[in-house]
Design a protein around this motif. Structure first.
Motif, mmCIF file in Angstrom:
data_model
loop_
_atom_site.group_PDB
_atom_site.id
_atom_site.type_symbol
_atom_site.label_atom_id
_atom_site.label_comp_id
_atom_site.label_asym_id
_atom_site.label_seq_id
_atom_site.Cartn_x
_atom_site.Cartn_y
_atom_site.Cartn_z
ATOM 1 N N LEU A 90 -4.783 -1.542 -2.687
ATOM 2 C CA LEU A 90 -5.608 -1.680 -1.475
ATOM 3 C C LEU A 90 -6.187 -3.088 -1.375
ATOM 4 O O LEU A 90 -6.177 -3.714 -0.306
ATOM 5 N N VAL A 91 -6.668 -3.612 -2.522
ATOM 6 C CA VAL A 91 -7.259 -4.953 -2.528
ATOM 7 C C VAL A 91 -6.216 -5.991 -2.132
ATOM 8 O O VAL A 91 -6.466 -6.865 -1.288
ATOM 9 N N ILE A 92 -5.009 -5.881 -2.740
ATOM 10 C CA ILE A 92 -3.961 -6.861 -2.426
ATOM 11 C C ILE A 92 -3.556 -6.748 -0.949
ATOM 12 O O ILE A 92 -3.350 -7.757 -0.272
ATOM 13 N N MET A 124 0.832 -1.212 0.000
ATOM 14 C CA MET A 124 0.000 0.000 0.000
ATOM 15 C C MET A 124 0.863 1.256 0.000
ATOM 16 O O MET A 124 0.503 2.262 -0.612
ATOM 17 N N GLY A 125 2.023 1.193 0.645
ATOM 18 C CA GLY A 125 2.892 2.367 0.684
ATOM 19 C C GLY A 125 3.370 2.767 -0.701
ATOM 20 O O GLY A 125 3.178 3.905 -1.145
ATOM 21 N N PHE A 126 3.986 1.817 -1.399
ATOM 22 C CA PHE A 126 4.459 2.139 -2.749
ATOM 23 C C PHE A 126 3.292 2.319 -3.705
ATOM 24 O O PHE A 126 3.357 3.124 -4.629
ATOM 25 N N GLY A 127 2.221 1.545 -3.479
ATOM 26 C CA GLY A 127 1.071 1.631 -4.385
ATOM 27 C C GLY A 127 0.391 2.983 -4.346
ATOM 28 O O GLY A 127 -0.237 3.399 -5.315
ATOM 29 N N ALA A 128 0.480 3.682 -3.211
ATOM 30 C CA ALA A 128 -0.165 4.995 -3.103
ATOM 31 C C ALA A 128 0.685 6.102 -3.704
ATOM 32 O O ALA A 128 0.187 7.191 -3.972
ATOM 33 N N MET A 129 1.984 5.815 -3.896
ATOM 34 C CA MET A 129 2.894 6.854 -4.383
ATOM 35 C C MET A 129 2.556 7.313 -5.810
ATOM 36 O O MET A 129 2.352 8.498 -6.060
ATOM 37 N N GLY A 130 2.483 6.341 -6.719
ATOM 38 C CA GLY A 130 2.289 6.680 -8.134
ATOM 39 C C GLY A 130 0.973 7.397 -8.395
ATOM 40 O O GLY A 130 0.948 8.492 -8.974
#
Lengths: 159, 85
Positions: free
Chosen positions: A149-151, A98-104
């Protein structure tokens, strides 16, 4: 193996990394809105409206990251009976995901918002068309943060 | 207390891998799609009469850009549900 360690580490990574993208994106939008208002001071109300709506959408990946961080931090109060190494790795992985996923998506949505503000500075009378295009683009741009978020939820609650 | 066996380590690595795959995989499409959306906003501001055409082009480009995000999602789901050590 200490579950608390990985839960707290995952939570810190989630919100710490997740806040970078949204913060940067929101700042870009604010800077472009400032430039636009300098150019068109009479349209400052409309430009501010586009900026605030876009920023609210840009904020959402960071809110997802906060949600996952809260889940991780409060996970330590509900330690299951049977705990495997995979569960512990899942806690850390959920935070990283979620941390890296929220960056982009945070940066991307901010770019869309910044360009919308630039456009408002050029032709403020096209407010509706600009706002619509911005919101459609941001919605598509945010889809990858929803995947993350799902993952993360799967890693936290399903495995 | 957790018992650590070889199979457990593989399963744990798969979980970490799923998180890394989806986390890093989401960065590129997020930025790229946002860039496309931004340029579309600038275009609509300049020529609002072509808003339909610009939005369509934006959505087609974003859909292609999205594909790598979906690859990451598929790999993450495979690592979570298919890897049985």
């Amino acid at each position: 193996m200490n579950m608390e360690l990985y839960a707290y580490l995952g939570g810190a990574l989630s919100i710490g990394l997740g806040a970078i993208g949204a913060g940067y994106g929101i700042g870009m939008a604010a800077s472009e809105a400032t430039k636009a208002i300098t150019r068109q001071p009479n349209a400052s109300g409309k430009i501010t409206k586009v900026m605030l709506v876009g920023q609210a959408v840009t904020e959402s990946p960071a809110i997802f990251a906060l949600l996952i961080a809260l889940f991780l931090v409060f996970k330590v109060y509900h330690v299951p009976e049977q705990i495997t190494l995979a569960n512990i790795a899942g806690l850390l992985a959920a935070g990283i995901c979620m941390g890296f996923g929220a960056m982009g998506p945070g940066v991307g949505s901010g770019m869309a918002n910044a360009s919308a503000c630039t456009g408002m500075g050029v032709q403020p009378e096209n407010e509706n068309a600009i706002m619509r295009t911005m919101l459609i683009g941001q919605a598509v741009s945010q889809s990858t943060s929803v995947y993350a978020l799902v993952i993360s939820m799967l890693l936290l609650f399903v495995i | 207390m957790v018992e650590i066996t070889g199979a457990e380590i593989i399963r744990a690595a798969a979980m970490l891998g799923a998180g890394l795959a989806m986390g890093f995989g989401a960065i590129g499409p997020g930025v790229g799609e946002g860039y496309a959306a931004g340029k579309a906003c600038e275009g609509v501001a300049r020529e609002p009469e072509n808003a339909g055409l610009i939005t369509r082009t934006m959505l087609v480009g974003q859909a292609v850009s999205e594909s790598t995000g979906i690859y990451s999602l598929v790999i993450a789901l495979l690592l979570i549900f298919v890897v049985k050590a």
